[in-house]
Design an enzyme around this catalytic site. Structure first.
Site, mmCIF file in Angstrom:
data_model
loop_
_atom_site.group_PDB
_atom_site.id
_atom_site.type_symbol
_atom_site.label_atom_id
_atom_site.label_comp_id
_atom_site.label_asym_id
_atom_site.label_seq_id
_atom_site.Cartn_x
_atom_site.Cartn_y
_atom_site.Cartn_z
ATOM 1 N N CYS A 158 -1.924 -5.398 -12.087
ATOM 2 C CA CYS A 158 -2.764 -4.522 -12.883
ATOM 3 C C CYS A 158 -3.554 -3.574 -11.992
ATOM 4 O O CYS A 158 -4.773 -3.655 -11.896
ATOM 5 C CB CYS A 158 -3.699 -5.373 -13.733
ATOM 6 S SG CYS A 158 -4.763 -4.415 -14.777
ATOM 7 N N GLY A 172 7.452 -2.583 18.049
ATOM 8 C CA GLY A 172 7.433 -3.524 16.925
ATOM 9 C C GLY A 172 8.367 -3.018 15.848
ATOM 10 O O GLY A 172 9.509 -3.446 15.718
#
Ligand SMILES: *Cc1c(COP(=O)(O)O)cnc(C)c1O
Length: 435
Positions: A347, A278
């Site tokens: 955040c 992959g």
């Protein structure tokens, strides 16, 4: 080979093949992923060449990057597919991968997924537990057929890679332990809906040391020989994926040496061989382009706040992954370097791409390229913070095409109907709100 040289500076601007990345940023906006089709094709060609002379099928592991154009690029070269969900199977089929080159892997296939694979006529299911094998048998029987099946063996080998992507140790959830294999093979032979055709391993991802492969392949081949001796000639051996790439100083494993291990373990066996790379095929073929929003001088550190975030690329937060980050406009010759933290707007302190990275002076508005993000980048992205997914662009020579568009904001609200009790005249909907 897959050196990252496809992304090069020309006339002071970083290019993907023959396309300046700054031009793509102008038209597509930032952040965005950009893939080099030449590099994907080159990596695939190198794997095929290393395995030449072996009865090998290279089944691209879609989970690294399941963009349709990426899968199609590989399918056109003859690649098969390794899929871990019905969604990936559908992408592989849509990309033109023949069903009889599709391997369905994963520890938790649902019965619906099994049925869809059987209806499509895929090459094989790699099963990872007895309960899964029983379920597959039942589903196949209910469809009046038998499921071509390989058993994934857990060879108890340490792949010497990051803990979260190591899969071949006895304590990992993957595969059937070697000690349990005789019983598993017996059960597979008894079950009416199972046609046992092979054995499989996959010991982990981002392997740069080949030694663990050698051990795993020998264990798999040994098991195959034992079964042959018992009069059970299996048709296929699946060696899995996991070939690493160079992100930093690591050397990518030598394909010739990898192929030599395969030959040593299995060249004399009457079995077809499957490989499931992959990352190796796509990892270095992609960059994530982001714009610096602000340069913030903190008390202790200098921060580059960029418009990409952990939702676009989670590898640094999740695996402590190191990605090369370079300016898209070539730095002036002799420009000094300074340590900066490169962070996204989310955040969370984990929303950090690099800490104390040495970069030439960068100002707000400049573009940065986060390199080697073609694998496990876009596919692992999310809309966390209600951020839209970054678009994906493929380049081929001078040409480029948007191969996944940035969704518009309406799409964020489109599939979220409100229950009746929350509706009122002022309820915001996709058609209200900000125009
Ligand atoms: C993830 C996975 C692969 C691909 O791994 P890479 O490290 O990207 O090559 C191949 N096979 C199986 C079963 C997998 O789970």
């Amino acid at each position: 080979m897959t050196s990252p040289t496809v992304f090069q500076y020309r006339a002071g601007q970083l290019h993907a093949e023959d396309v300046p990345l700054s031009a793509l940023a102008e038209t597509a906006g930032t952040p965005f992923y950009c893939y080099s089709s030449g590099m994907i094709e080159g990596a695939y060609g190198a794997v095929v060449e290393a395995l030449s002379g072996l009865p090998a099928t290279v089944c691209y592991a879609l989970k690294a990057n399941s963009n349709l154009a990426v899968v199609r690029s590989l399918a056109k070269l003859g690649a098969g597919a390794d899929v871990v969900s019905e969604g990936e199977m559908r992408v592989a089929l849509a990309a033109g991968v023949p069903a009889d080159k599709i391997v369905f892997a994963g520890v938790g296939k649902t019965r619906e997924e099994m049925a869809s694979g059987l209806r499509a006529g895929i090459l094989q299911f790699n099963v990872e537990s007895l309960p899964e094998m029983e379920a597959l048998s039942e589903v196949a029987q209910s469809l009046g057929t038998q499921a071509p099946t390989a058993i994934r063996v857990n060879p108890d080998v340490d792949a010497l890679t990051h803990e979260k992507i190591s899969t071949g140790r006895a304590e990992n959830k993957f595969g059937i332990d070697l000690a349990h294999m005789p019983g598993a093979v017996r059960r597979a032979m008894e079950l009416p809906g199972i046609s046992l055709q092979g054995l499989a391993v996959h010991i982990g991802s981002q392997l740069t040391d080949l030694a663990p492969y050698g051990v795993a392949f020998e264990r798999l081949a040994g098991l195959y020989r034992d079964l042959l001796g018992q009069g059970i000639p299996l048709r296929r051996l699946d060696f899995g994926g996991g070939l690493g790439i160079s992100y930093r100083e690591e050397t990518a494993p030598d394909l010739a040496a990898y192929a030599a291990l395969v030959r040593q373990a299995a060249a004399d066996l009457p079995a077809g061989l499957i490989f499931e790379p992959g990352r190796f095929l796509v990892g270095n073929a992609g960059v994530l382009i982001t714009r610096v929003l602000y340069v913030k001088q903190g008390a202790a550190r200098r921060f580059l706040i960029v418009d990409a975030a952990m939702n676009d690329l989670i590898r640094p937060s999740m695996y402590d992954a190191w990605h090369r980050i370079i300016p898209v406009a070539a730095p002036a010759p002799g420009a000094g370097e300074e340590p900066v933290d490169i962070v996204g707007p989310i955040c969370e302190s984990a929303d950090t791409f690099a800490k104390q990275r040495l970069l030439p002076p960068v100002t707000a508005g400049e573009l940065l390229a986060i390199c080697s993000t073609g694998a496990y980048g876009a596919v692992m992205s999310s809309t966390y913070n209600s951020r839209r997914l970054a678009p994906e662009i493929m380049v081929r020579g001078k040409d480029h095409a948007i191969v996944r568009a940035r969704p518009d904001y309406a799409a964020l609200l489109a599939d979220a109907p409100l229950p009746d009790w929350l509706k009122d005249d002022r309820a915001p909907t996709a058609t209200r709100g900000v125009a």
